[in-house]
Every structure is written in C-alpha cells, then in structure tokens.
Motif scaffolding. Structure first.
Motif, PDB file in Angstrom:
ATOM      1  N   VAL A   1       0.845  -1.199   0.000  1.00 26.97           N
ATOM      2  CA  VAL A   1       0.000   0.000   0.000  1.00 26.97           C
ATOM      3  C   VAL A   1       0.881   1.250   0.000  1.00 26.97           C
ATOM      4  O   VAL A   1       0.656   2.192  -0.779  1.00 26.97           O
ATOM      5  N   LEU A   2       1.897   1.270   0.865  1.00 29.24           N
ATOM      6  CA  LEU A   2       2.808   2.415   0.912  1.00 29.24           C
ATOM      7  C   LEU A   2       3.532   2.597  -0.430  1.00 29.24           C
ATOM      8  O   LEU A   2       3.709   3.726  -0.902  1.00 29.24           O
ATOM      9  N   LEU A   3       3.939   1.499  -1.032  1.00 31.35           N
ATOM     10  CA  LEU A   3       4.624   1.548  -2.324  1.00 31.35           C
ATOM     11  C   LEU A   3       3.705   2.150  -3.391  1.00 31.35           C
ATOM     12  O   LEU A   3       4.114   3.061  -4.119  1.00 31.35           O
ATOM     13  N   ARG A   4       2.483   1.664  -3.492  1.00 29.00           N
ATOM     14  CA  ARG A   4       1.549   2.179  -4.511  1.00 29.00           C
ATOM     15  C   ARG A   4       1.292   3.675  -4.321  1.00 29.00           C
ATOM     16  O   ARG A   4       1.268   4.438  -5.284  1.00 29.00           O
ATOM     17  N   ARG A   5       1.123   4.086  -3.071  1.00 25.78           N
ATOM     18  CA  ARG A   5       0.891   5.511  -2.807  1.00 25.78           C
ATOM     19  C   ARG A   5       2.117   6.337  -3.186  1.00 25.78           C
ATOM     20  O   ARG A   5       1.991   7.417  -3.765  1.00 25.78           O
ATOM     21  N   ALA A   6       3.317   5.837  -2.882  1.00 24.53           N
ATOM     22  CA  ALA A   6       4.541   6.557  -3.237  1.00 24.53           C
ATOM     23  C   ALA A   6       4.709   6.616  -4.755  1.00 24.53           C
ATOM     24  O   ALA A   6       5.141   7.641  -5.297  1.00 24.53           O
ATOM     25  N   GLN A   7       4.349   5.541  -5.436  1.00 24.07           N
ATOM     26  CA  GLN A   7       4.417   5.536  -6.896  1.00 24.07           C
ATOM     27  C   GLN A   7       3.405   6.514  -7.485  1.00 24.07           C
ATOM     28  O   GLN A   7       3.720   7.268  -8.407  1.00 24.07           O
ATOM     29  N   ASP A   8       2.194   6.517  -6.964  1.00 26.43           N
ATOM     30  CA  ASP A   8       1.161   7.444  -7.445  1.00 26.43           C
ATOM     31  C   ASP A   8       1.579   8.899  -7.246  1.00 26.43           C
ATOM     32  O   ASP A   8       1.199   9.774  -8.020  1.00 26.43           O
ATOM     33  N   ALA A   9       2.371   9.152  -6.197  1.00 25.27           N
ATOM     34  CA  ALA A   9       2.841  10.511  -5.913  1.00 25.27           C
ATOM     35  C   ALA A   9       4.092  10.866  -6.710  1.00 25.27           C
ATOM     36  O   ALA A   9       4.586  11.992  -6.625  1.00 25.27           O
TER      37      ALA A   9
END
Length: 187
Positions: free
Chosen positions: A132-140
């Motif tokens: 979840v943290l990875l996906r959010r960091a990628q989206d940002a």
C-alpha cells in the motif's frame, strides 16, 4: 461457564512482559531467558508462565505483537499527505529494526516455534502494508512505477538481513539505504 474478564493488573503484566520480552530476546536471541524477562518486567517467573506457559508461546506472542505494531505504523503512514517520505521512512525503520526481529525469530524457531503457524500471518500482513505504501509513493511520483512489490520486498529482506548479520554501523547502513532509495527513485 463464562470466562472471567482479565483483571486490569493482569492485562498490565501481560503487556509489560511482552514489551520487555521483545527487548530481551531482540538483544539476546536464543540465549536470552524468561527469567530475565520476568525480572525486568517486575513480575515473578510464575506470572510469566501463567500468561505464556512455554517460552515458545511467549516468543510467538512477541512476534505477533511486533508485526502488529509494524502494520499499524504502516497503516497510519498510508494516510500521510506525503507518501514518498512515508514509504522511505518506513523502509528505513524496518531495516533499523531488523537485527532485533531476526534475533526473536531465531529464538522462536530454536524454541520449537513453527514459522508457518500463527506468527506467519504478521509477515504477510506487513508485506501487504508495504505494498500500500509503495503504490501511494508511486502514485505521488516518489518511486519508479516499473518497480513491483516483489522487487521492493527482495530489497527490504536483503538489506535487513545484511544489516543484521554484518552489524553495519549507522553510517554504512544510511549509505546502503541511500543507494537503494536512489535506485527506487524515478529517472
């Protein structure tokens, strides 16, 4: 017959035992003793064994608690307004805590614990939380989008084990993380 609710002092003892056990076994691994846990928790050994009839059960509870805390931390970071630093900070926290966690896992398996049992859910939940943290960091835009959870997990496990077994000092660990984070950053 209904079970009696746990008294507040018993709940406090249990929490203190788990907290102290994480510290004691995180430093001493298999050589640490439940007697030392009892002493530092300010309870008798009988109290420790009343809550945890075996060393294995105590260590399993410590692992479950440890992973629960990590997952809760990841979930709170997932709500961060700045997902890039949240991801990288959490990655660094896991690496910094690796030696203690691995010592507890070693003590657990040496005490006859089954890494596929109850304690196995924690690493799976943690992996999901990192995802979840990875996906959010990628989206940002803070982490490359061509990197998957499998690669991040491999990096996380690899550097954690290296830091724990080689006993890297703070400067070397920070530099290793800097190199990894540079590789995860968008081009």
């Amino acid at each position: 017959m209904a079970t009696q609710p746990t008294r507040a002092d018993a709940r406090g003892n249990r929490a203190r035992i788990l907290e102290v056990a994480e510290e004691v076994f995180g430093r001493g691994g298999s050589t640490a003793s439940t007697e030392k846990v009892a002493h530092l928790a300010g309870v008798g050994i009988a109290t420790v064994f009343r809550h945890f009839p075996t060393k294995q059960m105590l260590l399993e509870a410590v692992l479950v608690r440890h992973f629960d805390h990590l997952c809760q931390r990841a979930q709170s970071l997932a709500e961060s307004d700045d997902p890039g630093p949240a991801f990288f900070d959490f990655f660094g926290q896991i690496v910094a805590d690796a030696a203690g966690k691995l010592a507890i896992i070693e003590a657990f398996t040496d005490a006859g614990g089954d890494v596929d049992g109850k304690a196995a859910q924690g690493p799976r939940d943690l992996r999901e939380a990192v995802g979840v943290l990875l996906r959010r960091a990628q989206d940002a835009g803070a982490v490359r989008t061509d990197i998957g959870l499998d690669e991040v997990h491999a990096l996380l496990v690899g550097v954690s084990r290296a830091v724990a077994h080689i006993r890297l000092d703070e400067r070397a660990r920070a530099r290793a993380l800097e190199i990894i984070f540079d590789g995860l950053a968008p081009r």
